[in-house]
Design a protein around this motif. Structure first.
Motif, short mmCIF file in Angstrom:
data_model
loop_
_atom_site.label_atom_id
_atom_site.label_comp_id
_atom_site.label_asym_id
_atom_site.label_seq_id
_atom_site.Cartn_x
_atom_site.Cartn_y
_atom_site.Cartn_z
N ASN A 314 0.85 -1.19 0.00
CA ASN A 314 0.00 0.00 0.00
C ASN A 314 0.89 1.24 0.00
O ASN A 314 2.10 1.16 0.27
N SER A 315 0.30 2.37 -0.30
CA SER A 315 0.99 3.65 -0.12
C SER A 315 0.92 4.03 1.35
O SER A 315 -0.01 3.65 2.06
N THR A 316 1.91 4.79 1.79
CA THR A 316 1.94 5.27 3.18
C THR A 316 1.91 6.79 3.17
O THR A 316 2.69 7.42 2.45
N TYR A 317 1.00 7.35 3.97
CA TYR A 317 0.76 8.80 3.93
C TYR A 317 1.23 9.47 5.21
O TYR A 317 0.84 9.07 6.32
N PHE A 318 2.06 10.49 5.05
CA PHE A 318 2.53 11.31 6.16
C PHE A 318 2.07 12.75 5.93
O PHE A 318 1.71 13.12 4.81
N PRO A 319 2.11 13.59 6.98
CA PRO A 319 1.66 14.97 6.79
C PRO A 319 2.44 15.74 5.72
O PRO A 319 1.91 16.68 5.13
N ASP A 320 3.70 15.35 5.46
CA ASP A 320 4.52 16.12 4.53
C ASP A 320 4.93 15.37 3.27
O ASP A 320 5.57 15.93 2.39
N ARG A 321 4.56 14.10 3.16
CA ARG A 321 5.00 13.33 1.99
C ARG A 321 4.19 12.05 1.88
O ARG A 321 3.49 11.65 2.81
N GLU A 595 -1.62 -16.18 1.28
CA GLU A 595 -0.35 -15.58 1.69
C GLU A 595 -0.32 -14.09 1.36
O GLU A 595 0.16 -13.27 2.16
N THR A 596 -0.82 -13.73 0.18
CA THR A 596 -0.86 -12.32 -0.21
C THR A 596 -1.72 -11.51 0.76
O THR A 596 -1.34 -10.41 1.17
N GLY A 597 -2.88 -12.06 1.13
CA GLY A 597 -3.76 -11.37 2.07
C GLY A 597 -3.08 -11.13 3.40
O GLY A 597 -3.19 -10.04 3.98
N THR A 598 -2.37 -12.14 3.91
CA THR A 598 -1.66 -11.99 5.18
C THR A 598 -0.57 -10.93 5.07
O THR A 598 -0.41 -10.08 5.96
N HIS A 599 0.17 -10.99 3.95
CA HIS A 599 1.28 -10.04 3.76
C HIS A 599 0.79 -8.60 3.69
O HIS A 599 1.32 -7.72 4.37
N ILE A 600 -0.23 -8.33 2.89
CA ILE A 600 -0.66 -6.93 2.74
C ILE A 600 -1.42 -6.44 3.97
O ILE A 600 -1.46 -5.23 4.23
N SER A 601 -1.98 -7.35 4.75
CA SER A 601 -2.55 -6.95 6.04
C SER A 601 -1.44 -6.49 6.97
O SER A 601 -1.59 -5.51 7.72
N ASP A 602 -0.29 -7.17 6.90
CA ASP A 602 0.87 -6.77 7.71
C ASP A 602 1.44 -5.43 7.27
O ASP A 602 1.80 -4.59 8.10
N THR A 603 1.55 -5.22 5.94
CA THR A 603 2.09 -3.94 5.47
C THR A 603 1.14 -2.79 5.81
O THR A 603 1.60 -1.67 6.07
N GLU A 604 -0.16 -3.07 5.82
CA GLU A 604 -1.12 -2.03 6.21
C GLU A 604 -0.90 -1.63 7.66
O GLU A 604 -0.89 -0.43 7.99
N ARG A 605 -0.70 -2.61 8.53
CA ARG A 605 -0.46 -2.30 9.94
C ARG A 605 0.87 -1.57 10.13
O ARG A 605 0.98 -0.66 10.96
N ARG A 606 1.87 -1.97 9.34
CA ARG A 606 3.17 -1.28 9.41
C ARG A 606 3.03 0.20 9.06
O ARG A 606 3.58 1.07 9.74
N SER A 607 2.27 0.48 8.02
CA SER A 607 2.05 1.87 7.62
C SER A 607 1.28 2.64 8.69
O SER A 607 1.58 3.80 8.96
N MET A 608 0.29 1.99 9.28
CA MET A 608 -0.50 2.65 10.32
C MET A 608 0.38 3.04 11.51
O MET A 608 0.26 4.15 12.05
N VAL A 609 1.29 2.15 11.90
CA VAL A 609 2.16 2.44 13.03
C VAL A 609 3.12 3.57 12.68
O VAL A 609 3.36 4.49 13.48
N ALA A 610 3.68 3.53 11.47
CA ALA A 610 4.61 4.58 11.04
C ALA A 610 3.92 5.93 10.96
O ALA A 610 4.47 6.96 11.37
N GLU A 611 2.70 5.94 10.44
CA GLU A 611 1.94 7.19 10.36
C GLU A 611 1.62 7.72 11.75
O GLU A 611 1.70 8.92 12.01
N ARG A 612 1.25 6.81 12.67
CA ARG A 612 0.92 7.23 14.03
C ARG A 612 2.16 7.78 14.74
O ARG A 612 2.09 8.80 15.43
#
Length: 751
Positions: A314-321, A595-612
């Motif tokens: 997924n894409s990851t969104y931050f306030p500046d980029r 496997e793809t579903g598990t992987h992209i669920s993990d990347t979604e959570r990774r992005s959420m934590v980074a954004e937070r």
């Protein structure tokens, strides 16, 4: 008297003679002299008012626009040394726009014939039509480095902050961009990597102190391992892509499919259009079209682009980029539904009855051309009677029918009863330097809800079609709360004076009744927060387990393939289901969906934590100048080591350490989620309103420390101070007996 040319003759002349578009050139071409020039001026004014021409200084040009991100070919410098370019893709019928390249000091040298991917800004009142900032040169993909700059006699070196990198980079004296020792910098590879010595780099941006605002999101990207640079083969594949035409597609260019996005959106992956249904058997019904960028046509299974998109998830969104899932050539250009530009899409046509029920739907692979790229605020203003030059011509024909269909969907939503949490979203506003200027909560307008309802409807249609055609896909799954979390919510509701029925199959309507009962009371925030915490996290899976929160049996993500890999999988499944081409989901892809579903669920959570984490750091930086000030908030969490408080003004989360909660020992009850004072018997629980003093705000970590001043409007009791040098945990036998009594008090209180 000279004959005044017709409007069509003037337009034909301007098209055929793009270099001779001044009024005097037009007058000379048609032999117009003297007083007849007044009539010519009148005709030109009419053409301008009708939108056929746009006046720039003393010349008239075709008003058709280029997309905000485009591939340009450098034409070379003029006599003044200014560098110009022309668009590689020009769909207009008028004169080709002139683009002035605005180089940065860190940009590589460009010459005639070079192709670049650039971000464009429309310019008025100049001889050129656009100004361009280079994103990168087509065919090149320099590696990016984030690190600390260290000065050296021959220029400098960069020590990467990435833990996985042990190699320093050498920077020549003319490539430091003025960086100072100890500054955090972003750099890119300069020249080919040599076998001997350190690799060479060129500083492209100085970020200053590693704790400075612009460094915040970059540090989070590296800290969480989010891929932020594309491999060479991926960029090369994207650069080879060309705009798609009508071949094998339906012509949808006459449909006024508009995009509605935030004002700062860089890509547009969905468009919509609605009109009244003319079927006499569906009186009062609506036809709704939702068109989505056809990313699958460019990102084919097994390609380098596909492997990288799956890796990112997924894409990851931050306030500046934004860290995009796809390279800019696709995400910002070919796959973005820009205004006035033909773009490939997959569209769904849905028939609704007057009550908002979907009667049927059909999918189409087509070519569209959006007449307008609008943002939420101007759409809402137009419908509320405040129209501008862009929305005025579209209000009656496009916007009002969209809102009429939305009204019907609102009625259907009320019957369906999806979970209706009241959780406002924060918006961090930054200045050009990356400093936080304000923190506010985003306004929720009908324009936002309209797009959400249309997207939900399209997602349901995608899932239903693939289920009917028996084609595997990835569902968006949201399971109902666990019995343990539901019981905790029920206890919280009862303690607050509300009721959540027991002994029946849980439905979102039951939770909405609880939320509605609490609305407007002091416990509203507590009930909303507790309900949110009782929910499970949504994920992607090939098994259809329904979406509890939306109260839907069949749901899949279809509407954002530019930024979510799950949506790309669903697009491919639709292509395979309809037999539209070889770029659909392949039989060999079916086994890997789990496997793809598990992987992209993990990347979604990774992005959420980074954004937070990034948001926390920005908020800490914003509050760091207000240490000592008092704030109001709500208790959002209880732990053995302290109390978490969400500040009302900014939504920031801070910690009141146990040592800052009065001078008595507090007993922590894990099951009840409370603290109880051993001397005063005061109970601290989630949802209580508090006043706190900001004791510390650390931008580097995002930590915010608070001191508790009052609880539910009453000053915190002082309690008895523990003897100096003696820990409250090491008490005499008498003290331990008192603690046991306190436990019994807690139990009685819970009953």
């Amino acid at each position: 008297m000279s004959k005044i040319p017709s409007k069509s003759e003037i337009l034909d002349w301007i098209t055929a003679n793009p270099a001779l578009t001044a009024k005097r050139d037009i007058a000379k071409a048609f032999g117009i002299k003297g007083a007849d020039r007044i009539d010519l001026k009148r005709v030109l004014k009419e053409l301008e008012a009708e939108g056929h021409l746009e006046k720039r200084k003393r010349s008239y040009q075709d008003p058709e626009r280029l997309p905000p991100v485009a591939v340009l070919q450098v034409t070379g410098p003029d006599n003044d040394g200014d560098l110009f370019a022309k668009p590689m893709e020009w769909q207009g019928e008028g004169v080709e726009p002139v683009v002035l390249i605005i180089p940065r000091a860190s940009d590589p040298a460009l010459g005639a014939g070079d192709r670049i991917l650039a971000r464009l800004t429309l310019i008025k009142g100049e001889a050129h039509h656009y100004e361009a900032r280079m994103i990168r040169r087509i065919g090149s993909n320099p590696k990016r480095i984030l690190g600390v700059f260290r000065t050296a006699s021959d220029g400098g070196r960069i020590v990467p902050i990435d833990k996985g990198s042990d190699s320093e980079w050498r920077v020549a004296g003319d490539a430091t961009h003025g960086a100072k020792d100890g500054e955090l910098v972003e750099a890119e590879q300069a020249g080919p990597a040599g076998r001997m010595g350190r690799p060479r780099a060129r500083v492209v941006e100085r970020l200053g102190d590693p704790s400075a605002p612009k460094a915040v999101s970059l540090i989070a990207i590296h800290e969480h391992g989010i891929p932020d640079s594309f491999p060479d083969e991926v960029v090369a594949e994207a650069d080879k892509a060309e705009p798609l035409g009508l071949s094998g597609r339906e012509d949808l260019r006459d449909l006024p499919l508009i995009t509605i996005d935030p004002s700062d959106a860089r890509d547009h992956d969905d468009a919509c259009y609605a009109h009244a249904d003319d079927d006499p058997q569906n009186k009062g019904g609506h036809i709704v079209w939702v068109a989505i960028a056809d990313v699958a046509a460019y990102v084919t299974p097994g390609s380098a682009l596909d492997r990288e998109a799956r890796k990112r998830g997924n894409s990851t969104y931050f306030p500046d980029r934004v860290v995009p899932m796809l390279p800019d050539r696709l995400s910002g250009d070919l796959c973005s539904l820009h205004e006035g530009v033909p773009r490939a899409c997959i569209a769904v046509r849905m028939q609704l009855d007057a009550e908002g029920n979907k009667l049927n739907h059909s999918f189409h692979r087509g070519l569209m051309r959006s007449p307008a790229a609008l943002h939420y605020e101007e759409v809402q203003d137009a419908v509320d009677g405040r129209r501008n030059d862009r929305t005025g011509p579209l209000t009656e024909t496009v916007l009002q029918p969209l809102y009429a269909a939305y009204d019907a969907l609102v009625a259907a939503r009320k019957r369906r009863q999806p979970l209706d949490l009241d959780l406002p979203e924060r918006r961090i506003v930054l200045d050009d330097d990356g400093t936080v200027t304000s923190v506010a909560f985003k306004d929720r307008m009908d324009a936002h809800r309209l797009i959400e309802e249309f997207m939900v409807l399209a997602n349901v249609a995608a899932a239903e079609t693939l289920i009917e055609k028996r084609v595997p896909l990835l569902f968006r799954v949201h399971e109902e709360p666990s019995p343990e979390k539901l019981e905790a919510l029920r206890e919280t509701a009862q303690a607050s004076g509300f009721n959540l029925a027991k002994g029946q199959v849980l439905k979102t309507a039951h939770l909405n009744r609880l939320l509605n009962d609490a609305a407007g009371t002091d416990e509203a925030d507590l009930i909303n927060l507790s309900t949110l915490r009782s929910m499970t996290q949504a994920y992607y899976a090939p098994q259809n387990l329904g979406h509890f929160g939306l109260a839907l049996r069949h749901y899949a993500h279809f509407t954002s393939p530019i930024r979510r890999y799950a949506d790309l999988v669903v697009h491919r499944a639709l292509i395979a289901a309809h037999g539209w081409g070889k770029d659909g989901l392949r039989p060999e892809d079916y086994d890997g969906l789990e496997e793809t579903g598990t992987h992209i669920s993990d990347t979604e959570r990774r992005s959420m934590v980074a954004e937070r984490d990034t948001t926390d750091r920005y908020l800490a930086a914003f509050l760091s100048e207000r240490v000592g000030n008092e704030f109001t908030g709500r208790i959002s969490g209880i732990a053995r080591f302290g109390v978490f408080v969400k500040l009302e003004e900014t939504g920031a989360d801070g910690l009141v350490p146990m040592r800052s909660i009065g001078r008595e020992y507090f007993h922590f009850d894990r099951e009840a989620g409370t603290l109880m004072g051993s001397d005063t018997g005061i109970i601290i629980s989630i949802g209580q309103r508090v006043t706190v003093r900001l004791a510390e705000a650390t931008p580097v970590t995002g930590g915010i420390a608070l001191e508790l001043l009052s609880l539910d409007g009453a000053a915190m009791p002082r309690g008895r101070q523990s003897p100096a040098g003696r820990s409250p945990r090491r008490r005499s036998v008498k003290a331990r007996n008192k603690a046991s009594k306190t436990k019994r008090k807690v139990k009685r209180t819970r009953r």
